[in-house]
Design a protein around this motif. Structure first.
Motif, PDB file in Angstrom:
ATOM      1  N   GLU A 133      15.739  10.892  18.569  1.00 26.78           N
ATOM      2  CA  GLU A 133      16.243   9.817  19.416  1.00 26.78           C
ATOM      3  C   GLU A 133      15.347   9.548  20.616  1.00 26.78           C
ATOM      4  O   GLU A 133      15.279   8.425  21.101  1.00 26.78           O
ATOM      5  CB  GLU A 133      17.651  10.174  19.920  1.00 26.78           C
ATOM      6  N   ARG A 134      14.676  10.576  21.101  1.00 19.52           N
ATOM      7  CA  ARG A 134      13.905  10.432  22.340  1.00 19.52           C
ATOM      8  C   ARG A 134      12.437  10.745  22.101  1.00 19.52           C
ATOM      9  O   ARG A 134      12.086  11.838  21.675  1.00 19.52           O
ATOM     10  CB  ARG A 134      14.470  11.354  23.417  1.00 19.52           C
ATOM     11  N   ASP A 156      16.340  16.695  17.322  1.00 23.06           N
ATOM     12  CA  ASP A 156      17.770  16.416  17.467  1.00 23.06           C
ATOM     13  C   ASP A 156      18.615  17.440  16.722  1.00 23.06           C
ATOM     14  O   ASP A 156      19.830  17.272  16.579  1.00 23.06           O
ATOM     15  CB  ASP A 156      18.104  15.001  16.985  1.00 23.06           C
ATOM     16  N   TYR A 166       8.563  13.218  18.899  1.00 20.58           N
ATOM     17  CA  TYR A 166       9.936  13.144  19.388  1.00 20.58           C
ATOM     18  C   TYR A 166      10.466  14.531  19.754  1.00 20.58           C
ATOM     19  O   TYR A 166       9.981  15.548  19.251  1.00 20.58           O
ATOM     20  CB  TYR A 166      10.865  12.542  18.322  1.00 20.58           C
ATOM     21  N   LYS A 198      20.434  14.935  21.522  1.00 23.00           N
ATOM     22  CA  LYS A 198      21.275  14.257  20.539  1.00 23.00           C
ATOM     23  C   LYS A 198      22.370  13.470  21.249  1.00 23.00           C
ATOM     24  O   LYS A 198      22.915  13.928  22.262  1.00 23.00           O
ATOM     25  CB  LYS A 198      21.905  15.288  19.590  1.00 23.00           C
ATOM     26  N   ASP A 199      22.663  12.287  20.715  1.00 24.65           N
ATOM     27  CA  ASP A 199      23.697  11.409  21.280  1.00 24.65           C
ATOM     28  C   ASP A 199      23.429  11.104  22.752  1.00 24.65           C
ATOM     29  O   ASP A 199      24.343  11.041  23.586  1.00 24.65           O
ATOM     30  CB  ASP A 199      25.089  12.039  21.126  1.00 24.65           C
ATOM     31  N   GLY A 200      22.143  10.949  23.082  1.00 29.13           N
ATOM     32  CA  GLY A 200      21.772  10.534  24.427  1.00 29.13           C
ATOM     33  C   GLY A 200      21.811  11.606  25.486  1.00 29.13           C
ATOM     34  O   GLY A 200      21.742  11.298  26.682  1.00 29.13           O
TER      35      GLY A 200
END
Length: 447
Positions: free
Chosen positions: A267-268, A283, A280, A318-320
């Protein structure tokens, strides 16, 4: 000395850098002289990078603190030289070097921090060496030093030195330690720090120097006495939960591993990528644990393990948000779950380490062989195997045993490895034949 020889001018600048730590750069004056016969050189910032230019045009002469450019290169036809000895900001040089993906001997030294006062010494050493090697005259010297280096004074008492180190050093012992370091102390160990010692800033820095000279082996191992004024340290719920989880998994035969926090997908994205293949933040722990399980499973014989059981406690994005995950991997599969924080009034007492001394391992590959035989008795076989196998046998383990018709079948797994060379199949096979022959003569029936 590890630097590529180019010509006597450049070699002299490299020698000074390797000798005293001050990078130098030489410019060919004829290639940067302006129309009015004046030489203009300035350092300016372009897009966050320090660049050396000719001062009046767009010609870039080099990257400050990193590398010189071809526009002012020293060649065999060079007759007049400008020698630059500068002090550039280490953080800026690091950013420039990283942005250009260009690491040099000079950039590494500036990144670590160089005393500004060293620039003058470097210029003098370089000029004298060039004059001795190539002849010529030193025509002039320009010194631009807008912010002179501050000369620090650091003080420490004998009482504090002994309190921090847990020693009973005398004033003479401490004075001798400072004298050996070239640190002149006055009164109650007030030291005027030499310009080249950028690392000496606070009393604890001086205490560390005393410990280093006196010898760490002379410092007694004493338990730290709690400071009542600090009170009881708060318990970090995540850290406490991780320690409890770690103890529980290790009691079940799991071994802890640490896998890469970078991944091919996630995600990041990472701003400063370490490698092109994994840009990345991970996650999850499952991909890394799966790879670790596969690699370690191939070497379970040399590890002396029947089963490979791994776990990892690590952070993921994960999930921001950042989360702490517990992952396990064994023959049943790979799984992960969030770490649940645990509250406690205080940390558990640290257990005494039962770790054994470090055992060296061989860098050469190993060979595995199995030996199985029937016997009417249970004793003697393993000693025979170890004796006949010799020093190349590094591990032996009984992996199968059963009884049938009043006899017992034993199967041993043997791991052979050398610390000096790669073993061949032929020499290991010869050892196995020798073991089987001796076992047969001793009453064991080879299966």
């Amino acid at each position: 000395m590890g630097a590529r020889s180019i010509n006597n001018i450049v070699d002299a600048t490299n020698f000074v850098m390797l000798n005293i730590g001050q990078p130098l750069h030489a410019f060919d004056i004829s290639k940067i002289k302006s129309q009015n016969s004046k030489v203009n050189i300035e350092v300016r910032e372009e897009n966050g990078r320090l660049m050396i230019t000719d001062g009046h045009a767009d010609k870039v002469l080099g990257v400050a603190g990193v590398k010189g450019g071809p526009e002012s290169l020293i060649t065999e036809s060079t007759t007049d030289v400008i020698l630059e000895s500068a002090n550039f900001d280490g953080i800026s040089v690091r950013k420039t070097s990283a942005a250009l993906k260009l690491r040099t001997d000079a950039s590494q030294r500036f990144e670590q921090g160089i005393p500004p006062e060293l620039a003058g010494f470097g210029a003098l050493c370089g000029a004298e060496m060039i004059q001795n090697l190539a002849g010529g005259e030193i025509a002039g010297f320009v010194d631009v030093y807008p912010r002179p280096q501050e000369r620090r004074i650091v003080s420490v008492t004998l009482e504090k030195i002994n309190k921090v180190l847990g020693t009973d050093l005398s004033e003479k012992e401490v004075s001798d330690a400072f004298a050996r370091l070239g640190l002149k102390s006055e009164g109650n160990f007030t030291v005027r720090v030499p310009f080249e010692r950028l690392d000496l800033e606070i009393p604890e820095d001086l205490i560390e120097e005393v410990a280093r000279i006196v010898g760490y082996d002379k410092i007694p191992a004493l338990p730290l006495e709690p400071d009542p004024s600090l009170g009881k340290p708060p318990v970090n719920p995540n850290f406490y939960a991780a320690e409890k989880t770690r103890d529980e998994l290790m009691s079940q035969g799991y071994s802890e591993v640490y896998t890469s926090v970078f991944a091919e997908r996630g995600e990041r994205a990472v701003l400063n990528k370490v490698g092109g293949g994994k840009p990345y933040l991970r996650d999850g722990l499952i991909p890394g644990l799966r790879d670790a399980l596969e690699r370690n499973s191939r070497h379970k014989d040399i590890l002396g393990l029947k089963k490979i059981k791994l776990f990892e406690i690590g952070t993921v994005w994960k999930d921001g948000e950042e989360k702490i995950i517990v992952g396990t991997a064994d023959e049943r599969g790979v799984s992960e779950k969030p770490l649940k924080p645990l509250s406690a009034d205080k940390y558990d007492d640290l257990p005494l380490s039962a770790a054994m001394h470090y055992q060296p391992f061989s860098k050469y590959p190993y060979i595995v062989r199995d030996v199985a035989f029937w016997t009417a008795e249970k004793t003697g076989a393993e000693k025979i195997i170890q004796r006949e196998a010799g020093p190349l046998l590094v591990k032996i383990s009984l992996f199968d045993k059963f009884e049938k018709n009043g006899r017992m079948s034993l199967a041993y797994r043997l791991v052979f490895q050398s610390f000096e060379r790669t073993l061949t199949e032929q020499e290991v096979n010869e050892i196995i034949l020798k073991i089987q022959e001796v076992l047969g003569k001793s009453g064991f029936e080879i299966r």
